[in-house]
Write a protein that holds these residues in place. Structure first.
Motif, mmCIF file in Angstrom:
data_model
loop_
_atom_site.group_PDB
_atom_site.id
_atom_site.type_symbol
_atom_site.label_atom_id
_atom_site.label_comp_id
_atom_site.label_asym_id
_atom_site.label_seq_id
_atom_site.Cartn_x
_atom_site.Cartn_y
_atom_site.Cartn_z
ATOM 1 N N LEU A 259 38.404 44.495 36.462
ATOM 2 C CA LEU A 259 37.007 44.178 36.172
ATOM 3 C C LEU A 259 36.879 43.573 34.778
ATOM 4 C CD1 LEU A 259 34.024 44.208 36.882
ATOM 5 C CD2 LEU A 259 33.924 46.603 36.112
ATOM 6 N N ALA A 260 37.609 44.109 33.812
ATOM 7 C CA ALA A 260 37.587 43.544 32.461
ATOM 8 C C ALA A 260 38.119 42.111 32.477
ATOM 9 C CB ALA A 260 38.410 44.409 31.517
ATOM 10 N N GLY A 261 39.195 41.876 33.230
ATOM 11 C CA GLY A 261 39.734 40.518 33.333
ATOM 12 C C GLY A 261 38.735 39.553 33.945
ATOM 13 N N PHE A 262 38.038 40.012 34.995
ATOM 14 C CA PHE A 262 37.019 39.169 35.632
ATOM 15 C C PHE A 262 35.891 38.827 34.660
ATOM 16 C CE2 PHE A 262 32.818 39.266 37.687
ATOM 17 C CZ PHE A 262 32.895 38.099 38.443
ATOM 18 N N LEU A 263 35.397 39.830 33.936
ATOM 19 C CA LEU A 263 34.305 39.599 32.993
ATOM 20 C C LEU A 263 34.738 38.672 31.856
ATOM 21 C CD1 LEU A 263 32.827 43.212 32.759
ATOM 22 C CD2 LEU A 263 31.795 41.225 33.898
ATOM 23 N N PHE A 264 35.981 38.826 31.416
ATOM 24 C CA PHE A 264 36.497 37.967 30.352
ATOM 25 C C PHE A 264 36.570 36.517 30.809
ATOM 26 C CE2 PHE A 264 40.009 35.891 28.140
ATOM 27 C CZ PHE A 264 39.671 36.124 26.805
ATOM 28 N N ARG A 265 37.113 36.297 32.011
ATOM 29 C CA ARG A 265 37.222 34.925 32.520
ATOM 30 C C ARG A 265 35.848 34.325 32.751
ATOM 31 N NH1 ARG A 265 41.515 37.467 35.193
ATOM 32 N NH2 ARG A 265 40.212 37.928 36.992
ATOM 33 N N ARG A 266 34.902 35.127 33.235
ATOM 34 C CA ARG A 266 33.554 34.594 33.452
ATOM 35 C C ARG A 266 32.880 34.229 32.125
ATOM 36 N NH1 ARG A 266 28.759 38.173 36.080
ATOM 37 N NH2 ARG A 266 28.819 39.053 33.976
ATOM 38 N N ARG A 267 33.093 35.073 31.124
ATOM 39 C CA ARG A 267 32.438 34.813 29.831
ATOM 40 C C ARG A 267 33.067 33.644 29.087
ATOM 41 N NH1 ARG A 267 30.132 39.366 25.685
ATOM 42 N NH2 ARG A 267 29.419 37.930 24.069
ATOM 43 N N THR A 268 34.366 33.437 29.259
ATOM 44 C CA THR A 268 35.040 32.340 28.568
ATOM 45 C C THR A 268 35.124 31.077 29.413
ATOM 46 O OG1 THR A 268 37.206 33.140 29.333
ATOM 47 C CG2 THR A 268 36.418 33.917 27.176
ATOM 48 N N GLY A 269 34.635 31.170 30.649
ATOM 49 C CA GLY A 269 34.651 29.979 31.514
ATOM 50 C C GLY A 269 36.013 29.638 32.056
#
Length: 270
Positions: A259-269
């Motif tokens: 979940l942290a990886g998903f949120l990071f990728r979404r926030r950084t595009g």
């Protein structure tokens, strides 16, 4: 021949990618760990806050709360360890949020490195901070009456359980840091982690609580960690607390990391 070459090349790339991720995480972990020494606020949370909590509760409530043989300080140590982990999570949450806002992640993305190593580095630093805190708690505890009876295997099991707990809590803190829009907001979100251990068996046995509160305390995920670590350190039976703690926090870790990886990728595009 072509297929064999492709397989070999894919394996080499996989190994190379894994080595790169480990190398990048190690480098950024060193950056985060150095903040412990260079940042007075972190030193306060890592060293002085656990000491103050331990001494305060030991002498403020130690004469009034009866926890059976061994004295209150023996009962208290495991709870202070867990509460210290919760306080340290605030540093992780604010650190992740600050990195996301100040552009450091964008600079890392311009380099040939694994960008998510930033998150792993914060978790590794959190584990180091908490190991320091736990060592301080045990040493000060010995000075004020803590008398552990654990065997080497008991110590190893207690440390292993605490490391699992720290890792899971730290990844939850990373998630809150990715969700926050400001360091102040990150601090506010991290208070969720900070206050949960207070509604546990950290300070008093659940059997002394009102029925409704006791049911909450006995069935929330922090209590099994405290009960298991306490029992291991004092060489007492831990019942189901050990496997319940592993099930709770192992499951939380398995959910929190992706979940942290998903949120990071979404926030950084990415």
């Amino acid at each position: 021949m072509t297929e064999m070459t492709a397989v070999a090349t894919g394996g080499t790339r996989h190994r190379s990618g894994l080595r790169t991720a480990l190398r990048d995480s190690a480098v950024l972990s060193g950056r985060s760990i150095r903040h412990i020494v260079r940042n007075p606020e972190q030193a306060m949370v890592v060293v002085f806050l656990p000491i103050m909590l331990l001494v305060l509760f030991r002498y403020l409530f130690g004469g009034a709360i009866q926890t059976g043989a061994g004295g209150y300080v023996n009962y208290l140590i495991a709870g202070i360890m867990v509460i210290s982990v919760a306080f340290n999570a605030t540093t992780t949450t604010v650190g992740v949020c600050t990195d996301m806002l100040e552009g450091i992640v964008e600079r890392f993305r311009s380099m040939p490195m694994v960008s998510t190593a930033v998150l792993t580095a914060h978790v590794v630093a959190a584990v180091v901070r908490n190991l320091i805190s736990m060592t301080v708690i045990v040493l000060v505890g010995l000075l004020i009456g803590f008398r552990p009876a654990a065997s080497p295997a008991g110590w190893a099991a207690a440390v292993g359980l605490m490391v699992l707990f720290v890792a899971a809590i730290s990844w939850l803190a990373v998630i809150f840091g990715l969700l926050a829009d400001s360091p102040e907001g990150a601090t506010g979100l991290s208070l969720i982690i900070v206050f949960v251990p207070y509604a546990s068996s950290a300070f008093v046995p659940p059997g002394t609580m009102p029925t409704a509160l006791r049911l909450i305390v006995e069935n929330q995920p922090v209590t099994p960690v405290i009960d298991a670590v306490r029992g291991l350190l004092l060489d007492q039976p831990i019942g189901n607390a050990g496997w319940l703690a592993v099930a709770w926090w192992g499951g939380i870790l398995l959910i929190a990391v992706p979940l942290a990886g998903f949120l990071f990728r979404r926030r950084t595009g990415r």
